[in-house]
Design a protein around this motif. Structure first.
Motif, PDB file in Angstrom:
ATOM      1  N   GLY A 174       7.406  41.485  43.480  1.00  0.00           N
ATOM      2  CA  GLY A 174       8.326  41.868  42.403  1.00  0.00           C
ATOM      3  C   GLY A 174       7.711  41.830  41.019  1.00  0.00           C
ATOM      4  N   PRO A 175       8.360  42.502  40.064  1.00  0.00           N
ATOM      5  CA  PRO A 175       7.897  42.552  38.681  1.00  0.00           C
ATOM      6  C   PRO A 175       8.505  41.429  37.840  1.00  0.00           C
ATOM      7  N   TRP A 176       8.174  41.427  36.548  1.00  0.00           N
ATOM      8  CA  TRP A 176       8.624  40.343  35.674  1.00  0.00           C
ATOM      9  C   TRP A 176       9.891  40.666  34.912  1.00  0.00           C
TER      10      TRP A 176
ATOM     11  N   ASN B  60      15.397  42.233  40.601  1.00  0.00           N
ATOM     12  CA  ASN B  60      14.393  43.141  41.159  1.00  0.00           C
ATOM     13  C   ASN B  60      13.282  42.466  41.945  1.00  0.00           C
TER      14      ASN B  60
ATOM     15  N   LYS C 177       6.538  37.346  46.627  1.00  0.00           N
ATOM     16  CA  LYS C 177       5.482  37.125  45.634  1.00  0.00           C
ATOM     17  C   LYS C 177       6.048  37.601  44.288  1.00  0.00           C
TER      18      LYS C 177
ATOM     19  N   SER D  99       6.170  37.971  40.095  1.00  0.00           N
ATOM     20  CA  SER D  99       5.155  38.183  39.072  1.00  0.00           C
ATOM     21  C   SER D  99       4.653  36.827  38.574  1.00  0.00           C
ATOM     22  N   GLU D 100       3.374  36.758  38.265  1.00  0.00           N
ATOM     23  CA  GLU D 100       2.831  35.489  37.742  1.00  0.00           C
ATOM     24  C   GLU D 100       3.494  35.120  36.415  1.00  0.00           C
TER      25      GLU D 100
ATOM     26  N   GLY E  56       7.407  47.627  40.913  1.00  0.00           N
ATOM     27  CA  GLY E  56       6.460  47.422  39.817  1.00  0.00           C
ATOM     28  C   GLY E  56       5.969  48.754  39.303  1.00  0.00           C
ATOM     29  N   SER E  57       4.792  48.748  38.715  1.00  0.00           N
ATOM     30  CA  SER E  57       4.279  49.963  38.087  1.00  0.00           C
ATOM     31  C   SER E  57       3.794  50.953  39.145  1.00  0.00           C
TER      32      SER E  57
ATOM     33  N   THR F 126       0.163  50.123  40.381  1.00  0.00           N
ATOM     34  CA  THR F 126       0.053  49.047  41.372  1.00  0.00           C
ATOM     35  C   THR F 126       0.711  49.473  42.693  1.00  0.00           C
TER      36      THR F 126
ATOM     37  N   GLU G 189       9.500  50.879  44.610  1.00  0.00           N
ATOM     38  CA  GLU G 189      10.374  51.160  43.460  1.00  0.00           C
ATOM     39  C   GLU G 189       9.496  51.075  42.225  1.00  0.00           C
ATOM     40  N   LEU G 190       9.230  52.233  41.603  1.00  0.00           N
ATOM     41  CA  LEU G 190       8.177  52.267  40.579  1.00  0.00           C
ATOM     42  C   LEU G 190       8.732  52.630  39.200  1.00  0.00           C
ATOM     43  N   GLY G 191       7.863  53.068  38.351  1.00  0.00           N
ATOM     44  CA  GLY G 191       8.238  53.285  36.956  1.00  0.00           C
ATOM     45  C   GLY G 191       9.158  54.482  36.741  1.00  0.00           C
TER      46      GLY G 191
ATOM     47  N   CYS H 207      13.604  49.509  34.434  1.00  0.00           N
ATOM     48  CA  CYS H 207      13.028  50.746  34.978  1.00  0.00           C
ATOM     49  C   CYS H 207      13.968  51.920  34.779  1.00  0.00           C
TER      50      CYS H 207
ATOM     51  N   GLU I  79       5.891  55.943  30.319  1.00  0.00           N
ATOM     52  CA  GLU I  79       6.878  54.861  30.291  1.00  0.00           C
ATOM     53  C   GLU I  79       6.537  53.882  29.163  1.00  0.00           C
TER      54      GLU I  79
ATOM     55  N   ARG J 216      16.472  51.261  47.641  1.00  0.00           N
ATOM     56  CA  ARG J 216      17.202  50.024  47.885  1.00  0.00           C
ATOM     57  C   ARG J 216      18.690  50.354  47.836  1.00  0.00           C
TER      58      ARG J 216
HETATM   59  P1  NDP Z   1       3.006  45.487  38.133  1.00  0.00           P
HETATM   60  O1  NDP Z   1       2.838  46.706  38.950  1.00  0.00           O
HETATM   61  O2  NDP Z   1       1.949  45.117  37.200  1.00  0.00           O
HETATM   62  O3  NDP Z   1       3.229  44.195  39.068  1.00  0.00           O
HETATM   63  C1  NDP Z   1       4.246  44.123  40.031  1.00  0.00           C
HETATM   64  C2  NDP Z   1       3.919  43.009  41.010  1.00  0.00           C
HETATM   65  O4  NDP Z   1       2.780  43.373  41.776  1.00  0.00           O
HETATM   66  C3  NDP Z   1       3.575  41.685  40.357  1.00  0.00           C
HETATM   67  O5  NDP Z   1       4.086  40.633  41.145  1.00  0.00           O
HETATM   68  C4  NDP Z   1       2.066  41.688  40.373  1.00  0.00           C
HETATM   69  O6  NDP Z   1       1.518  40.408  40.308  1.00  0.00           O
HETATM   70  C5  NDP Z   1       1.806  42.323  41.719  1.00  0.00           C
HETATM   71  N1  NDP Z   1       0.493  42.931  41.878  1.00  0.00           N
HETATM   72  C6  NDP Z   1      -0.399  43.320  40.918  1.00  0.00           C
HETATM   73  N2  NDP Z   1      -1.484  43.886  41.487  1.00  0.00           N
HETATM   74  C7  NDP Z   1      -1.293  43.850  42.822  1.00  0.00           C
HETATM   75  C8  NDP Z   1      -2.051  44.296  43.943  1.00  0.00           C
HETATM   76  N3  NDP Z   1      -3.228  44.898  43.804  1.00  0.00           N
HETATM   77  N4  NDP Z   1      -1.539  44.125  45.179  1.00  0.00           N
HETATM   78  C9  NDP Z   1      -0.335  43.541  45.345  1.00  0.00           C
HETATM   79  N5  NDP Z   1       0.426  43.080  44.328  1.00  0.00           N
HETATM   80  C10 NDP Z   1      -0.032  43.254  43.082  1.00  0.00           C
HETATM   81  O7  NDP Z   1       4.415  45.705  37.416  1.00  0.00           O
HETATM   82  P2  NDP Z   1       5.067  44.839  36.292  1.00  0.00           P
HETATM   83  O8  NDP Z   1       5.273  43.447  36.767  1.00  0.00           O
HETATM   84  O9  NDP Z   1       4.316  45.085  35.032  1.00  0.00           O
HETATM   85  O10 NDP Z   1       6.521  45.498  36.197  1.00  0.00           O
HETATM   86  C11 NDP Z   1       6.844  46.541  35.334  1.00  0.00           C
HETATM   87  C12 NDP Z   1       6.904  47.853  36.086  1.00  0.00           C
HETATM   88  O11 NDP Z   1       7.848  47.768  37.138  1.00  0.00           O
HETATM   89  C13 NDP Z   1       7.382  48.999  35.223  1.00  0.00           C
HETATM   90  O12 NDP Z   1       6.566  50.127  35.438  1.00  0.00           O
HETATM   91  C14 NDP Z   1       8.779  49.299  35.743  1.00  0.00           C
HETATM   92  O13 NDP Z   1       9.216  50.613  35.564  1.00  0.00           O
HETATM   93  C15 NDP Z   1       8.661  48.928  37.185  1.00  0.00           C
HETATM   94  N6  NDP Z   1       9.959  48.609  37.738  1.00  0.00           N
HETATM   95  C16 NDP Z   1      10.547  49.471  38.630  1.00  0.00           C
HETATM   96  C17 NDP Z   1      11.812  49.224  39.113  1.00  0.00           C
HETATM   97  C18 NDP Z   1      12.468  50.136  40.118  1.00  0.00           C
HETATM   98  O14 NDP Z   1      13.452  49.733  40.720  1.00  0.00           O
HETATM   99  N7  NDP Z   1      11.991  51.342  40.335  1.00  0.00           N
HETATM  100  C19 NDP Z   1      12.558  48.049  38.695  1.00  0.00           C
HETATM  101  C20 NDP Z   1      11.844  47.200  37.779  1.00  0.00           C
HETATM  102  C21 NDP Z   1      10.582  47.493  37.324  1.00  0.00           C
HETATM  103  P3  NDP Z   1       1.161  39.758  38.880  1.00  0.00           P
HETATM  104  O15 NDP Z   1       2.317  40.012  37.962  1.00  0.00           O
HETATM  105  O16 NDP Z   1       1.029  38.323  39.205  1.00  0.00           O
HETATM  106  O17 NDP Z   1      -0.080  40.441  38.423  1.00  0.00           O
END
Ligand code: NDP
Length: 516
Positions: A153-155, A161, A179, A181-182, A229-230, A233, A251-253, A285, A384, A463
């Motif tokens: 998950g993201p932060w 989420n 797992k 976000s850190e 997340g993004s 990633t 679920e991405l950006g 997002c 974004e 989802r």
């Molecule tokens: P990231 O993609 O940077 O990180 C998401 C998660 O993936 C974190 O837990 C991160 O860990 C982990 N991660 C990073 N690299 C890897 C890897 N190589 N393999 C596996 N896991 C990895 O996203 P953000 O946390 O920056 O979140 C923001 C993004 O999320 C935005 O683009 C937003 O649009 C999107 N988002 C989409 C949603 C949707 O429903 N579509 C909802 C909410 C957000 P760590 O943080 O510890 O590096």
């Protein structure tokens, strides 16, 4: 460590207070509030072994037994709402209201929804066939939990989420490793503690705190990955999962457009534009990321929006309910990105009507910002931003608005504002996005019956709704022959007479062109 009940050197909700591991900051103050372990690949493999060992017992409880735990957890979330809100606020910097209304409220709804609906979505489905070869047999589609699900998950919404996607996975009978976000691991650890107190069997839900490497290691261990997340990633996760043919849901950006037509109720459109672009500091997002307004109402709309954004109070949210509308941002590099988008627009001729600067001090703040005279040569309209900004572009008509709205690699959600709801819906249906609204935005997320997922670079799968739980299962088709001859007509040995008869039958069934 990281399952709530097996914490090492930890405080009550599972994070270590001894200064070892990954530091977790309060983004509103810059203060380090906790440390969590940084799990390596071996530790993740160990969690996976424990999760797999625990899963059959959880599955054996059946839907009813699992529902009881989930409903206890629903109540636990309400009983502990203050504690959850404080934890979310402290690690994200968001406001009390953003934590309560978009996170605790989501958890309350989702625990109830999946406890009640899981059996219906995953129950056996009887199927009728049109094939004469199969008529008379019993046909059933059924769903078997995959086993061990990895949620990454993201932060921006550590509960909704990150943890939120674990709820249907658990309801389906899986074990889950989350797992987070850190940046924001504490909410997940608190939820693990809650599940433990509510009677979830040990190791069915575990939290793997760590960085990107921990997420990558998790992908190697599980039967399915739910990633939020993004887009960058998400692609890396999918690539890694391909090595083991592990299914993924992504679920991405997004770069969600809002279209304001000339007949819109401008006051509602302006309130919605401001709220849905600035809420959660714009780090959602499905937030409104860009706005297209028809020429005749453009200036009036911009004036209303600017006035409302100027009235927003921004600051450290620790003052509690009602203290500020917009809190801090959560992730330092995100503030840099917002600044880069605004500066790029400024350089290319955009007008900054309010905001346009990062906040002073140690906290992560960027002022709520309205940009006018923007176009698609500027990153604020094409990439974004994920911050408290609202770029507004004047368009000739609805067709130009649609063309520009769809001129994006993303397709998460979009909205249209018009008093003519029939025309508004026609235009909304032409948006290339997984979820669209008329005279609203973002709120569709609350309807857990509605699938939510992105088109184009915004994701794969969805989802919520039936797919929101079936994706955590393997589908099985069952055929049972109850009454049958000793030998069916199509079985060996082949005979000329029988083949001719079958040929005539095929022509009768499918050769007349009017029977489909
Ligand atoms: P990231 O993609 O940077 O990180 C998401 C998660 O993936 C974190 O837990 C991160 O860990 C982990 N991660 C990073 N690299 C890897 C890897 N190589 N393999 C596996 N896991 C990895 O996203 P953000 O946390 O920056 O979140 C923001 C993004 O999320 C935005 O683009 C937003 O649009 C999107 N988002 C989409 C949603 C949707 O429903 N579509 C909802 C909410 C957000 P760590 O943080 O510890 O590096």
């Amino acid at each position: 460590m990281a399952s709530a009940d097996t914490t090492t050197a930890s405080s009550a909700n599972g994070h270590s207070a001894d200064g070892a591991g990954i530091p977790v900051d309060n983004p509103a103050t810059g203060e380090v509030i906790a440390h969590v372990p940084d799990l390596g690949a071996e530790a993740v493999a160990d969690l996976a072994r424990r999760g797999r060992a625990a899963q059959p017992g959880w599955l054996a409880l059946g839907f009813e037994g699992r529902s009881r735990v989930l409903l206890r957890m629903q109540k636990w979330c309400m009983d502990n709402a203050g504690r959850i809100v404080d934890t979310i606020v402290s690690e994200t910097g968001k406001t009390h209201e953003d934590a309560l209304l978009s996170e605790v409220s989501y958890a309350g709804g989702a625990f109830g929804f999946w406890a009640k609906e899981a059996a219906g979505y995953l129950g056996d489905e009887k199927v009728k066939t049109s094939s004469v070869f199969v008529k008379g047999r019993k046909l059933v589609v059924r769903y078997e939990p995959l086993g061990l699900i990895g949620v990454i998950g993201p932060w921006n919404y550590p509960l909704t989420n990150s943890f939120g996607d674990c709820i249907p996975a658990l309801a389906a009978g899986n074990a889950v490793i989350l797992k987070p976000s850190e940046q924001t691991p504490l909410t997940s650890l608190l939820m693990a503690q809650g599940l433990h107190e509510c009677g979830l069997p040990e190791d069915v839900f575990q939290v793997a705190t760590g960085r990107a490497e921990t997420g990558a290691a998790l992908v190697d261990q599980v039967d399915m990955v739910m990633f939020t997340g993004s887009t960058a990633t998400g692609k890396a996760v999918m690539e890694r999962a391909a090595r083991t043919l592990t299914p993924v849901s992504l679920e991405l950006g997004g770069k969600d457009p809002m279209i304001v037509l000339r007949d819109a109720e401008l006051e509602r459109a302006a309130n919605a534009a401001v709220y849905y672009s600035m809420q959660n500091s714009g780090q959602t997002c499905i937030s409104v990321e860009r706005c297209y307004v028809e020429e005749p109402v453009h200036d009036a709309f911009v004036a209303k929006v600017t006035e409302k954004v100027r009235a927003i109070r921004q600051g450290d949210p620790s003052g509690g309910a009602g203290s500020v509308e917009v809190g801090a941002m959560t992730f330092a590099p995100q503030v840099d990105l917002v600044e880069a988008h605004v500066e790029d627009a400024r350089r290319k001729g955009a007008r900054i009507l309010t905001g346009g600067r990062r906040g002073a001090g140690r906290g992560l703040f960027y002022e709520p910002t309205v940009l006018a005279d923007v176009d698609h040569s500027m990153t604020c309209m094409t990439e974004e931003t994920f911050g408290p900004t609202l770029p507004i572009m004047k368009v000739r008509d609805a067709e130009e608005a649609l063309r520009l709205a769809n001129d994006s690699p993303y397709g998460l959600s979009g909205s249209v504002f018009s008093k003519d709801v029939v025309r508004g819906e026609q235009i909304a249906r032409r948006l290339q996005a997984g979820s669209v609204c008329v005279n609203d935005a973002m709120i569709f997320y609350e309807a857990l019956e509605l699938p939510m997922g992105g088109w184009k670079a915004s994701g794969l799968g969805s989802r919520h709704g039936a797919d929101g739980i079936r994706k955590y299962t393997a589908r099985q088709s069952v055929l049972v022959s109850r009454r049958h001859p000793k030998r069916d007509i199509h079985m060996f040995p082949y005979r000329k007479r029988t083949s001719r008869m079958l040929g005539r039958m095929l022509r009768f069934l499918y050769g007349r062109g009017d029977r489909g």
